[in-house]
Enzyme design. Structure first.
Site, PDB file in Angstrom:
ATOM      1  CG  HIS A  17      16.422  -2.365 -42.921  1.00  0.00           C
ATOM      2  ND1 HIS A  17      16.233  -1.098 -43.378  1.00  0.00           N
ATOM      3  CD2 HIS A  17      15.076  -2.879 -42.850  1.00  0.00           C
ATOM      4  CE1 HIS A  17      14.930  -0.902 -43.827  1.00  0.00           C
ATOM      5  NE2 HIS A  17      14.100  -1.675 -43.210  1.00  0.00           N
TER       6      HIS A  17
ATOM      7  CE1 TYR B 256       7.805   2.057 -11.764  1.00  0.00           C
ATOM      8  CE2 TYR B 256       6.131   2.673 -13.493  1.00  0.00           C
ATOM      9  CZ  TYR B 256       7.290   3.115 -12.538  1.00  0.00           C
ATOM     10  OH  TYR B 256       7.979   4.131 -12.845  1.00  0.00           O
TER      11      TYR B 256
ATOM     12  CG  ASP C  17      12.189  -0.489 -16.322  1.00  0.00           C
ATOM     13  OD1 ASP C  17      12.225  -1.523 -15.321  1.00  0.00           O
ATOM     14  OD2 ASP C  17      12.740   0.701 -16.272  1.00  0.00           O
TER      15      ASP C  17
ATOM     16  CG  HIS D  75      15.668   4.325 -41.023  1.00  0.00           C
ATOM     17  ND1 HIS D  75      16.635   3.448 -41.725  1.00  0.00           N
ATOM     18  CD2 HIS D  75      14.514   4.085 -41.693  1.00  0.00           C
ATOM     19  CE1 HIS D  75      15.843   2.832 -42.572  1.00  0.00           C
ATOM     20  NE2 HIS D  75      14.632   2.968 -42.792  1.00  0.00           N
TER      21      HIS D  75
ATOM     22  CG  HIS E 123      10.808   0.563 -40.589  1.00  0.00           C
ATOM     23  ND1 HIS E 123      11.953  -0.198 -39.891  1.00  0.00           N
ATOM     24  CD2 HIS E 123      11.380   0.897 -41.584  1.00  0.00           C
ATOM     25  CE1 HIS E 123      13.295  -0.109 -40.760  1.00  0.00           C
ATOM     26  NE2 HIS E 123      12.596   0.780 -41.658  1.00  0.00           N
TER      27      HIS E 123
END
Length: 243
Positions: free
Chosen positions: A175, A233, A126, A103, A101
């Protein structure tokens, strides 16, 4: 716990520490915001960043160790305030091994604008097989019940018709972003790619507000050449799809 299990747990702590420090190195966090966890399903344990601790002060031993139900097993510090969200994602997405998580600037802007992130080009395609979903805004009743657990419910609701393998990211409305991967390092890499895709989308829409999403054939080509059954790739020893 056997000596081998202790060594395995130490490796998990070190890997999760390195992944948290990578958030800083890649410019994905400010202050003490953001967190990474890693899950070793063989041990049945999760290691996660402690809450509110400066990244410069983190060590392997400061990573908080939990069981798969979120109960603290080792550590003197409180785990991340987002722990219940992480734990629920590990429960519901049974083959992931890392959750992040952040910000980060651009991905958080999309989340706080309550906008899904459209796939406008190959830099997005991608790593994300289509539009990155944005959750509904969390309700007052959910906030009042168990905010972090209900945040996970919001994420799961957004994935009722979306494959979390092809879309290892979500924007939580008002959020910020969450990402995941096979381990903590890959989850951080996805957070980095999400931030880049969010920035490119914002710039592209500023240049041409009427731009449409990338066409499906090009989207499929770029995603599947890295992640499909016939992926070609990169080098044969690198299965991550990273550039």
């Amino acid at each position: 716990m056997t000596a081998a299990d202790k060594a395995r747990l130490l490796r998990l702590r070190k890997d999760v520490l390195a992944a948290n420090l990578a958030l800083v190195e890649r410019g994905l966090v400010v202050a003490t915001f953001g967190n990474v966890s890693g899950c070793d399903r063989q041990l049945g344990l999760i290691a996660i960043k402690p809450s509110g601790v400066d990244y410069a002060d983190l060590t392997p031993q400061s990573m908080v160790v939990l069981d798969l139900h979120g109960k603290k097993v080792e550590g003197d510090l409180n785990p991340s305030s987002d722990t219940k969200t992480h734990v629920r994602l590990y429960k519901e997405f049974p083959d992931i091994g890392g959750v992040v998580h952040t910000h980060s600037r651009h991905a958080t802007a999309w989340a706080q604008a309550c906008r899904p992130l459209p796939c406008l080009g190959t830099t997005h395609a991608d790593y994300f097989h289509g539009t990155v979903p944005c959750t509904e805004v969390i309700s007052d009743s959910q906030i009042g019940r168990d905010y972090e657990e209900e945040t996970a419910v919001q994420i799961l609701d957004a994935f009722q018709s979306v494959d979390y393998h092809g879309m290892p990211a979500v924007l939580v409305a008002s959020h910020g972003p969450f990402t995941w991967g096979k381990d903590a390092a890959e989850a951080v890499y996805h957070a980095w790619m999400l931030e880049y895709a969010a920035e490119m989308a914002a710039i592209a829409l500023g240049i041409n507000p009427r731009v449409r999403g990338v066409k499906q054939t090009l989207l499929d080509k770029h995603f599947l050449r890295k992640h499909g059954s016939g992926a070609y790739y990169g080098q044969s020893t690198d299965k991550s799809g990273r550039k």
